[in-house]
Design a protein around this motif. Structure first.
Motif, PDB file in Angstrom:
ATOM      1  N   ASP A  33      39.886  39.477  37.959  1.00 58.89           N
ATOM      2  CA  ASP A  33      40.480  39.758  36.648  1.00 58.89           C
ATOM      3  C   ASP A  33      39.407  39.641  35.563  1.00 58.89           C
ATOM      4  O   ASP A  33      38.651  38.674  35.546  1.00 58.89           O
ATOM      5  CB  ASP A  33      41.590  38.736  36.315  1.00 58.89           C
ATOM      6  CG  ASP A  33      42.622  38.625  37.404  1.00 58.89           C
ATOM      7  OD1 ASP A  33      43.036  39.674  37.927  1.00 58.89           O
ATOM      8  OD2 ASP A  33      43.010  37.488  37.735  1.00 58.89           O
ATOM      9  N   ASN A  82      37.873  36.005  35.859  1.00 57.57           N
ATOM     10  CA  ASN A  82      38.365  35.182  36.958  1.00 57.57           C
ATOM     11  C   ASN A  82      37.840  35.770  38.268  1.00 57.57           C
ATOM     12  O   ASN A  82      38.467  36.646  38.867  1.00 57.57           O
ATOM     13  CB  ASN A  82      39.902  35.170  36.951  1.00 57.57           C
ATOM     14  CG  ASN A  82      40.490  34.582  38.211  1.00 57.57           C
ATOM     15  OD1 ASN A  82      39.852  33.803  38.907  1.00 57.57           O
ATOM     16  ND2 ASN A  82      41.713  34.973  38.524  1.00 57.57           N
ATOM     17  N   CYS A 105      44.756  33.335  37.603  1.00 51.59           N
ATOM     18  CA  CYS A 105      45.141  34.628  37.022  1.00 51.59           C
ATOM     19  C   CYS A 105      45.995  34.400  35.772  1.00 51.59           C
ATOM     20  O   CYS A 105      45.821  35.062  34.756  1.00 51.59           O
ATOM     21  CB  CYS A 105      45.949  35.446  38.024  1.00 51.59           C
ATOM     22  SG  CYS A 105      45.125  35.700  39.596  1.00 51.59           S
ATOM     23  N   SER A 130      47.758  38.482  35.735  1.00 51.59           N
ATOM     24  CA  SER A 130      46.801  38.302  34.639  1.00 51.59           C
ATOM     25  C   SER A 130      47.135  39.219  33.463  1.00 51.59           C
ATOM     26  O   SER A 130      47.050  38.815  32.305  1.00 51.59           O
ATOM     27  CB  SER A 130      45.364  38.534  35.113  1.00 51.59           C
ATOM     28  OG  SER A 130      45.146  39.903  35.420  1.00 51.59           O
ATOM     29  N   ARG A 138      47.411  31.985  42.388  1.00 44.17           N
ATOM     30  CA  ARG A 138      47.615  32.789  41.189  1.00 44.17           C
ATOM     31  C   ARG A 138      47.410  32.030  39.886  1.00 44.17           C
ATOM     32  O   ARG A 138      47.464  32.600  38.805  1.00 44.17           O
ATOM     33  CB  ARG A 138      49.015  33.418  41.180  1.00 44.17           C
ATOM     34  CG  ARG A 138      49.435  34.086  42.461  1.00 44.17           C
ATOM     35  CD  ARG A 138      48.307  34.869  43.123  1.00 44.17           C
ATOM     36  NE  ARG A 138      47.725  35.915  42.318  1.00 44.17           N
ATOM     37  CZ  ARG A 138      48.221  37.137  42.246  1.00 44.17           C
ATOM     38  NH1 ARG A 138      49.288  37.458  42.908  1.00 44.17           N
ATOM     39  NH2 ARG A 138      47.629  38.044  41.518  1.00 44.17           N
ATOM     40  N   CYS A 173      39.822  36.479  41.675  1.00 42.77           N
ATOM     41  CA  CYS A 173      40.758  37.603  41.840  1.00 42.77           C
ATOM     42  C   CYS A 173      40.153  38.913  41.348  1.00 42.77           C
ATOM     43  O   CYS A 173      40.575  39.987  41.752  1.00 42.77           O
ATOM     44  CB  CYS A 173      42.052  37.293  41.089  1.00 42.77           C
ATOM     45  SG  CYS A 173      43.286  38.583  41.131  1.00 42.77           S
ATOM     46  N   CYS A 230      44.972  41.866  38.067  1.00 42.39           N
ATOM     47  CA  CYS A 230      46.247  41.875  38.780  1.00 42.39           C
ATOM     48  C   CYS A 230      47.416  41.811  37.792  1.00 42.39           C
ATOM     49  O   CYS A 230      47.229  41.534  36.601  1.00 42.39           O
ATOM     50  CB  CYS A 230      46.307  40.687  39.731  1.00 42.39           C
ATOM     51  SG  CYS A 230      46.391  39.102  38.882  1.00 42.39           S
TER      52      CYS A 230
HETATM   53 ZN    ZN Z   1      44.531  37.893  39.267  1.00 43.22          ZN
END
Ligand code: ZN
Length: 178
Positions: free
Chosen positions: A76, A71, A163, A102, A160, A74, A99
């Protein structure tokens, strides 16, 4: 510690959201002492717990499927590893960085799909992704998602969403190859 502070800041918005309806099954954990904890506090706690858990976070010896998910918005990154035999997910684990949302979402997903058939796991991934995209699920559908239903409020946090759905899309892609 720094990580803790970061985590609570990240999860804080969840505490200001009220669930539209309670889950039929009320988790006992999280109710400590005589202080009453609201459902959203319990969910925040559950997500924090999963994001720190290493139970599902390791390499998987004998994995029959390995799928990477990323991702970029972010940062991830996860690698999902599965042992699928006779149309059933015998075991699953993941490695990666990302994060709290995730990581928690991936850990909850693995708890949910371990032991399930490929078909059932893909159905659950569909349900979860619909929920995060804002579809209102029925009580029964929320119950099917078990602890992962705690992430429902992510649907109100557009930044988010990616995530939360990363691992579920990764699972779906991996199982399509079965
Ligand atoms: Zn994330």
């Amino acid at each position: 510690p720094r990580a803790e502070r970061y985590l609570s800041r990240e999860l804080l918005p969840l505490q200001h959201e009220r669930r539209r309806r309670p889950l039929a099954r009320s988790p006992e954990r999280g109710q400590e002492g005589d202080a009453f904890m609201s459902l959203s506090d319990i969910y925040t706690e559950l997500i924090a717990e999963h994001s720190r858990s290493t139970e599902n976070k390791h390499e998987l010896a004998g994995a029959t499927i390995k799928e990477r998910g990323h991702n970029p918005s972010c940062g991830d990154e996860i690698t999902l590893e599965l042992i699928v035999e006779d149309g059933k997910i015998k075991d699953a684990a993941f490695t990666g960085v990302g994060c709290a949302i995730s990581q928690a979402s991936t850990s909850m997903m693995i708890d949910l799909v371990k032991g399930k058939s490929v078909e059932e796991a893909r159905h659950l991934a569909d349900l979860f992704i619909s929920m995060i995209k804002g579809k209102e699920l029925t009580e029964d559908e929320l119950e099917e998602l078990d602890e992962a239903a705690a992430l429902e409020n992510i649907s109100t946090m557009p930044a988010r969403v990616k995530c939360a759905v990363l691992s579920w899309h990764t699972l779906d892609t991996a199982l399509k190859k079965e």
